[in-house]
Design a protein around this motif. Structure first.
Motif, PDB file in Angstrom:
ATOM      1  N   LYS A   1      19.442   1.635  33.470  1.00  0.00           N
ATOM      2  CA  LYS A   1      18.087   2.333  32.876  1.00  0.00           C
ATOM      3  C   LYS A   1      19.258   3.052  31.070  1.00  0.00           C
ATOM      4  CE  LYS A   1      17.194   6.607  34.114  1.00  0.00           C
ATOM      5  NZ  LYS A   1      16.787   7.321  34.669  1.00  0.00           N
ATOM      6  N   PRO A   2      19.006   2.019  30.688  1.00  0.00           N
ATOM      7  CA  PRO A   2      19.802   2.664  28.936  1.00  0.00           C
ATOM      8  C   PRO A   2      19.149   3.609  28.158  1.00  0.00           C
ATOM      9  CG  PRO A   2      19.444  -0.256  29.152  1.00  0.00           C
ATOM     10  CD  PRO A   2      18.713   0.812  30.477  1.00  0.00           C
ATOM     11  N   MET A   3      19.762   4.459  27.570  1.00  0.00           N
ATOM     12  CA  MET A   3      19.047   5.701  26.669  1.00  0.00           C
ATOM     13  C   MET A   3      18.879   5.184  25.603  1.00  0.00           C
ATOM     14  SD  MET A   3      22.530   7.918  27.502  1.00  0.00           S
ATOM     15  CE  MET A   3      21.442   9.877  26.602  1.00  0.00           C
ATOM     16  N   SER A   4      18.410   3.784  25.171  1.00  0.00           N
ATOM     17  CA  SER A   4      17.264   4.060  23.992  1.00  0.00           C
ATOM     18  C   SER A   4      16.402   4.661  23.828  1.00  0.00           C
ATOM     19  CB  SER A   4      17.773   2.620  23.899  1.00  0.00           C
ATOM     20  OG  SER A   4      16.715   1.698  24.485  1.00  0.00           O
ATOM     21  N   GLY A   5      16.485   4.736  23.094  1.00  0.00           N
ATOM     22  CA  GLY A   5      14.588   5.529  22.437  1.00  0.00           C
ATOM     23  C   GLY A   5      14.646   7.357  23.012  1.00  0.00           C
ATOM     24  N   SER A   6      16.098   7.601  23.581  1.00  0.00           N
ATOM     25  CA  SER A   6      16.017   8.856  24.494  1.00  0.00           C
ATOM     26  C   SER A   6      16.288  10.661  23.755  1.00  0.00           C
ATOM     27  CB  SER A   6      16.433   8.431  26.042  1.00  0.00           C
ATOM     28  OG  SER A   6      17.886   8.892  25.937  1.00  0.00           O
ATOM     29  N   SER A   7      16.854   9.453  22.486  1.00  0.00           N
ATOM     30  CA  SER A   7      17.041  10.745  21.889  1.00  0.00           C
ATOM     31  C   SER A   7      16.809  10.622  20.417  1.00  0.00           C
ATOM     32  CB  SER A   7      18.865  11.167  21.844  1.00  0.00           C
ATOM     33  OG  SER A   7      19.114  12.138  20.820  1.00  0.00           O
ATOM     34  N   SER A   8      16.074  11.345  19.260  1.00  0.00           N
ATOM     35  CA  SER A   8      16.063  11.550  18.251  1.00  0.00           C
ATOM     36  C   SER A   8      16.157  12.259  17.847  1.00  0.00           C
ATOM     37  CB  SER A   8      14.249  11.251  17.949  1.00  0.00           C
ATOM     38  OG  SER A   8      13.516  10.611  17.108  1.00  0.00           O
ATOM     39  N   VAL A   9      16.351  11.857  16.013  1.00  0.00           N
ATOM     40  CA  VAL A   9      17.099  13.320  15.565  1.00  0.00           C
ATOM     41  C   VAL A   9      16.116  13.048  13.915  1.00  0.00           C
ATOM     42  CG1 VAL A   9      19.238  14.407  13.776  1.00  0.00           C
ATOM     43  CG2 VAL A   9      19.235  13.174  16.211  1.00  0.00           C
ATOM     44  N   PHE A  10      15.531  14.305  13.471  1.00  0.00           N
ATOM     45  CA  PHE A  10      14.974  14.476  12.414  1.00  0.00           C
ATOM     46  C   PHE A  10      15.554  15.179  10.996  1.00  0.00           C
ATOM     47  CE2 PHE A  10      12.188  17.244  14.509  1.00  0.00           C
ATOM     48  CZ  PHE A  10      12.153  18.055  14.038  1.00  0.00           C
TER      49      PHE A  10
END
Length: 358
Positions: free
Chosen positions: A339-348
């Motif tokens: 279950k890859p983590m892609s998209g589970s963390s975002s920085v703005f």
């Protein structure tokens, strides 16, 4: 005049100090890459938005990094700000009026300031000072700062929300250590603590930043509209702690009373907080400044330890750390494959400008 006092209770869990294998200095390359991505935005902010003419009467330009921690990231960020200021003065023909620079490195009193200052760039173009204390309260005199920078810091709350550790509360977070995938009452408790903390943060900065001064924030958060359950979760860490409880290494009650004081805000939530404060204008918000790259997944366990070791050690003691994070590394590797983590963390990125006083 004495600094403004506050009755706010602050919990301090700084990043792992020193320069060892588990230190934040050696396990914050992702944060450094995101900061580098923001360098252009900060340079543009200085060149296009900062009105240096308003500060011409002051021969000192003061910069503060709030939540500086240790390691090289803070020094690179500060140097970028200074180079942008030098370029702007030169472009406007004001090179002869270039001010001196004073930089304040702020973090909790337990931060490893010894390691921080022992690694100061030897040929720096600024006067450096350490300012210990929480940025959820006042740190500087009135109207004394021209540029405030904070990266990967203001998602940390001042404390764990009280309801999530109260067994009589509907927000009691039994069996979990954070709010993603918890019930709505837990989420509301975290949101309420975030709202209170941002009010304090912005109130303090409104006092400290000169009119026309800038506040640049790099914020781990979540996109507008994303459900909290899709935020970066600590399920693997939680699972490892529960495994240790089942083995009798720690008590289950100890796990039930442990919660991570961290909240991932959305850009809309930040905008609402700034509107409520009324002293700043949002100049820019750039979403998706950075995400967790799959190619760096092998670094995530060591990065987690550098960030969370302090808060875990404070609650459980240092004896469990090696076993806990060894287990975390093994479980995370399996989790990431399935279950890859892609998209589970975002920085703005957000840029605020201090409004003129009435």
């Amino acid at each position: 005049m004495a600094a403004e006092q506050t009755s706010k209770t602050i919990e301090a869990y700084p990043m792992k100090g020193g320069d060892g294998v588990h230190s934040y200095a050696n396990n914050s390359s992702y944060q450094g890459r995101v900061n580098n991505a923001a360098n252009r935005l900060i340079t543009e902010a200085v060149v296009e938005i900062l009105d240096i003419e308003n500060f011409a009467s002051s021969n000192t330009f003061r910069i503060a990094d709030l939540g500086c921690s240790v390691g090289p990231n803070t020094f690179f960020a500060v140097q970028n700000i200074i180079e942008a200021l030098q370029f702007k003065h030169q472009r406007q023909g004001l090179h002869s009026q270039l001010p001196e620079f004073q930089v304040f490195f702020n973090d909790h009193i337990l931060n490893d300031f010894n390691t921080l200052f022992s690694s100061l760039p030897p040929n720096r173009e600024y006067y450096a000072a350490g300012v210990p204390g929480s940025f959820h309260s006042r740190l500087f005199p009135n109207a004394s700062l021209h540029f405030v920078f904070s990266s990967f810091s203001i998602h940390w709350l001042s404390k764990v929300p009280k309801p999530v550790v109260d067994k009589s509360s509907p927000a009691w977070n039994k069996g979990r250590i954070h709010y993603p995938n918890s019930n709505d009452e837990v989420v509301k408790a975290y949101q309420a603590q975030y709202t209170e903390d941002m009010e304090c943060f912005l109130h303090a900065r409104a006092k400290e930043v000169v009119c026309g001064g800038l506040v640049a924030l790099i914020i781990p958060g979540r996109p507008n509209g994303m459900h909290h359950s899709q935020s970066l979760t600590t399920d693997v860490l939680e699972s490892c702690l529960m495994d240790m409880a089942r083995k009798g290494i720690i008590s289950e009650e100890k796990v039930d009373s442990f919660n991570i004081p961290m909240y991932f805000m959305s850009p809309q939530e930040l905008e609402a907080a700034v509107d409520r404060n009324g002293n700043f204008r949002i100049e820019r918000i750039i979403t998706e400044l950075g995400t967790v790259p799959e190619t760096q997944s092998q670094k995530i366990p060591s990065d987690f330890r550098a960030v969370f070791e302090g808060v875990i050690m404070e609650h459980f003691g240092y004896e469990i750390l090696d076993e806990l994070f060894d287990s975390f590394g093994k479980k995370f590797e399996v989790e990431f494959i399935t279950k890859p983590m892609s998209g589970s963390s975002s920085v703005f990125f957000a840029l605020l400008k201090r409004k003129a006083t009435n």
